[in-house]
Motif scaffolding. Sequence first.
Motif, PDB file in Angstrom:
ATOM      1  N   ALA A   1       0.830  -1.208   0.000  1.00  0.00           N
ATOM      2  CA  ALA A   1       0.000   0.000   0.000  1.00  0.00           C
ATOM      3  C   ALA A   1       0.864   1.259   0.000  1.00  0.00           C
ATOM      4  N   LEU A   2       1.913   1.271   0.824  1.00  0.00           N
ATOM      5  CA  LEU A   2       2.809   2.432   0.880  1.00  0.00           C
ATOM      6  C   LEU A   2       3.538   2.606  -0.446  1.00  0.00           C
ATOM      7  N   ILE A   3       4.078   1.517  -0.968  1.00  0.00           N
ATOM      8  CA  ILE A   3       4.858   1.597  -2.201  1.00  0.00           C
ATOM      9  C   ILE A   3       3.990   2.081  -3.359  1.00  0.00           C
ATOM     10  N   ASP A   4       2.785   1.532  -3.474  1.00  0.00           N
ATOM     11  CA  ASP A   4       1.875   1.955  -4.545  1.00  0.00           C
ATOM     12  C   ASP A   4       1.519   3.433  -4.399  1.00  0.00           C
ATOM     13  N   LEU A   5       1.307   3.876  -3.169  1.00  0.00           N
ATOM     14  CA  LEU A   5       0.966   5.281  -2.927  1.00  0.00           C
ATOM     15  C   LEU A   5       2.076   6.201  -3.409  1.00  0.00           C
TER      16      LEU A   5
END
Length: 416
Positions: A207-211
């Motif tokens: 989730a963090l990386i995609d954000l």
Amino acid sequence: MTSEIQEKGKRAKAASYVLNIKTTSEKNEALTKIAEQLLIDQQAIITENAKDLAKGEEQGIPASTLDRIMLNSERITAMADAIHLLVKLDDPVGKVVEHIKKDNGLQIEKRSVPLGVIGMIYEARPNVTVDAATLALKTGNAVVLRGSSSAKFSNIALVTSIHCALAKTAVPTDAVQLIEDTSRETAKELFHLKDYLDVLIPRGGKALIDLVVNEATVPVLETGAGNCHIYVDEMADYIKTEKICLNAKTQRPSVCNAAESLLIHPAWFQTYGTQLLTALQQAGVTIIGDANVCQAFEAALPATEEDYGTEYLDLTISVKLVENVYEAIEHIHQYGTNHSEAIVTEDQVVADTFLHSVDAAAVYHNASTRFTDGFEFGYGAEIGISTQKLHARGPMGLPALTSTKYFIYGDGQIRV
């Protein structure tokens, strides 16, 4: 009013120009001081870390995440040891990558140089604070760190120790900046800090990386989540298979190079499948399997489509039977994250097919995925594991934190 992000970004940028001309010996002295200071301050660091752990338990943070946050004397000593190893490694800055001599006498050198200012946004693991800071300093880069609220006290303690060490050296303390405000607003501001950051590296869950990848205007070096697979071929040796699967799943399940999915050839499963799954279960692993696995192994829970794409980060593994290496490769390309993939087989042709066909940063034959790590690859600490293909891929050590610059030497030449 200048925000914390803007102020610390500005300081880091100014420090990067100073760092750019520091010698290898000056940088290594700073690293040695940091390693020493961490050991001196370890009790204070552990005390602050305990605050994060207590807060995490109150908030119901999963045990696997608490394990990532936890610091003890052994882990702090390991940090210091990794820094000492980093000191011994060659400095990649200033290396002549290419040399061209023109007919007109011009001498053109392509040299490795620091990136400038590295931004790091990461979750949970406070060891990333030390890894990122020391790798950045070794390569002449300043760094702006933005950890998560779950490790806030630990990160502040670690950076306080780093600053204390740097104050005794020629390296400016402003070269390492920690954003203490862990709100979403500061994260979003960091995504767009193009005036001061040369690259932004996310390290954490999907989730963090995609954000970061989707929202940042700063160039991003993408590190990936680790839905890592092990394919057990028809010609796999059982003893090797059990050792590899147990290690890849249970040695440290909360990290990105732990195995999350097990793909097994039906013929091998018929002979050894129950034995392997029993060994995993006895090690505390929950088995989530397809219909064939559930029929053969009563303790298995039925898998959903979502399970095959899940990075569990705990003692859970999905298990599926696949007809051959090609079906295994297809499954990995559908659900994998381009991180680390392994095959266990004594058939070299099948192994080569797997290794050359699977699209991942690291591919293994008869070995655990747990080796995808900067320390294991001889890089010392790592800034992260890149799952993209441009600039850097796999464990990112010192060379990944450099760019290049052309140095041209002349004697009055002009272009005609």
